[in-house]
Scaffold this active site. Structure first.
Site, PDB file in Angstrom:
ATOM      1  N   ASP A  10       0.872  -1.182   0.000  1.00 17.09           N
ATOM      2  CA  ASP A  10       0.000   0.000   0.000  1.00 17.09           C
ATOM      3  C   ASP A  10       0.910   1.233   0.000  1.00 17.09           C
ATOM      4  OD1 ASP A  10      -2.346   1.604   0.221  1.00 17.09           O
ATOM      5  OD2 ASP A  10      -2.044   1.779   2.384  1.00 17.09           O
ATOM      6  N   SER A  11       0.307   2.397  -0.191  1.00 15.41           N
ATOM      7  CA  SER A  11       1.087   3.632  -0.119  1.00 15.41           C
ATOM      8  C   SER A  11       1.524   3.914   1.320  1.00 15.41           C
ATOM      9  CB  SER A  11       0.238   4.802  -0.612  1.00 15.41           C
ATOM     10  OG  SER A  11      -0.880   4.965   0.238  1.00 15.41           O
ATOM     11  N   CYS A  73      -4.592  -1.392  -1.852  1.00 23.42           N
ATOM     12  CA  CYS A  73      -4.771   0.035  -2.109  1.00 23.42           C
ATOM     13  C   CYS A  73      -5.801   0.193  -3.230  1.00 23.42           C
ATOM     14  CB  CYS A  73      -3.425   0.627  -2.514  1.00 23.42           C
ATOM     15  SG  CYS A  73      -3.488   2.352  -3.013  1.00 23.42           S
ATOM     16  N   GLU A 151      -1.262   8.868   7.925  1.00 20.90           N
ATOM     17  CA  GLU A 151       0.168   8.508   7.831  1.00 20.90           C
ATOM     18  C   GLU A 151       0.976   9.221   8.933  1.00 20.90           C
ATOM     19  OE1 GLU A 151       1.999   6.270   5.818  1.00 20.90           O
ATOM     20  OE2 GLU A 151      -0.036   5.579   5.538  1.00 20.90           O
ATOM     21  N   CYS A 183     -11.097   3.540   0.480  1.00 21.91           N
ATOM     22  CA  CYS A 183      -9.644   3.701   0.648  1.00 21.91           C
ATOM     23  C   CYS A 183      -9.279   2.875   1.873  1.00 21.91           C
ATOM     24  CB  CYS A 183      -9.315   5.183   0.869  1.00 21.91           C
ATOM     25  SG  CYS A 183      -7.602   5.473   1.393  1.00 21.91           S
ATOM     26  N   HIS A 185      -7.067   3.159   3.998  1.00 19.68           N
ATOM     27  CA  HIS A 185      -6.695   3.915   5.201  1.00 19.68           C
ATOM     28  C   HIS A 185      -7.920   4.229   6.084  1.00 19.68           C
ATOM     29  CE1 HIS A 185      -2.858   4.685   3.204  1.00 19.68           C
ATOM     30  NE2 HIS A 185      -2.414   5.267   4.300  1.00 19.68           N
TER      31      HIS A 185
HETATM   32  N1  DGL Z   1      -4.749   3.135   0.907  1.00 24.40           N
HETATM   33  C1  DGL Z   1      -4.804   3.814  -0.357  1.00 24.40           C
HETATM   34  C2  DGL Z   1      -6.154   3.514  -1.035  1.00 24.40           C
HETATM   35  O1  DGL Z   1      -6.789   2.546  -0.677  1.00 24.40           O
HETATM   36  C3  DGL Z   1      -4.476   5.246  -0.080  1.00 24.40           C
HETATM   37  C4  DGL Z   1      -4.277   6.083  -1.252  1.00 24.40           C
HETATM   38  C5  DGL Z   1      -3.335   7.237  -1.055  1.00 24.40           C
HETATM   39  O2  DGL Z   1      -2.172   6.981  -0.771  1.00 24.40           O
HETATM   40  O3  DGL Z   1      -3.779   8.368  -1.278  1.00 24.40           O
HETATM   41  O4  DGL Z   1      -6.588   4.192  -1.930  1.00 24.40           O
END
Ligand code: DGL
Length: 256
Positions: A10-11, A73, A151, A183, A185
């Protein structure tokens, strides 16, 4: 049988919500998690940037010997899952906003989707919403700013609640009865989200569905693991404070 790890990326820390569901459903699998915190957030990046980062993350995990990749993600999945599947021979599982169950179960005919700009603008998202939501009203909101806060370890409090009020108020006014968290997150701030929504609104996320699909693909490909003491390794290329905050102390986080 195949005891090689499942790779998850993931990011940042959002994919931990997917990691937990996968770990629960597949307790004999080793798992390797890659957080691309250095390049977070993905949500406002171009399709090309999201594709390049996703290819890089996948290569990294595959070089470490992963047998399958879970793209934890929504932004990466909706922008490049087909490219990833074409680029590598290993199976790829993605995560998409859970629009279908919301569309099937809505009574008011109004559903909310909170996701990144990258997800909401993607072709895959518009195809899915056209398929399932032609007769219902979707109120989409780009949760701009939320991923950055998460984050940075901000999971509750006035700052994040004020931002959420801005995104959720138009949805509440439109009488939504389902809110789709598009998302990975966002389940990390579910308590703050529930504080703002009326109790009647059901909040949907995709972790359970992704874990089930991962299990199915592992079984279909005959690559099930049987590790009696499975290992969980976390790698982060940026600031790992928030990862440390949400993971139990006994999990090893490697900064790379
Ligand atoms: N967890 C990512 C998602 O599901 C986050 C995206 C991001 O980094 O903006 O979209």
């Amino acid at each position: 049988m195949n005891n090689a790890p499942i790779g998850i990326f993931d990011s940042g820390i959002g994919g931990i919500t997917i990691f937990k569901s996968v770990q629960e459903l597949l307790p004999k699998e080793n798992i390797l998690y890659y957080s691309d915190n250095l390049n977070s957030p993905y949500g406002n990046k171009s399709k090309k940037e999201i594709q390049d980062l996703s290819l890089k993350n996948s290569n990294w995990l595959l070089d470490k010997g992963c047998k399958i990749i879970v793209v934890a993600c929504n932004t990466a999945t909706t922008n490049c899952i087909s490219l990833l599947r074409k680029s590598f021979k290993q199976p790829f599982i993605g995560v998409e906003p859970a629009i279908k169950p919301a569309a099937i179960n809505t009574k008011t005919g109004n559903i909310g989707v909170l996701a990144t700009k990258g997800t909401l603008n993607s072709n895959l998202f518009s195809i899915t919403s056209n398929d399932f939501c032609s007769k219902i009203n979707i109120i989409e909101k780009n949760g701009d700013g939320l991923v950055e806060m998460i984050e940075n370890g901000i999971l509750n409090g006035i700052e994040i609640e004020m931002l959420l009020v801005k995104f959720l108020s138009p949805m509440i006014k439109s009488n939504i009865d389902h809110l789709v968290l598009g998302c990975t997150h966002y389940p990390l701030i579910i308590e703050s989200i529930k504080k703002i929504l009326p109790d009647s609104v059901k909040v949907l996320e995709s972790g359970g569905a992704v874990a089930k699909q991962t299990k199915k693909i592992i079984m279909d490909n005959n690559i099930i693991g049987n590790n009696t003491n499975p290992t969980y390794n976390f790698y982060c290329n940026g600031i790992d404070n928030s990862l440390k905050k949400i993971l139990p102390n006994n999990f090893k986080i490697n900064t790379i």
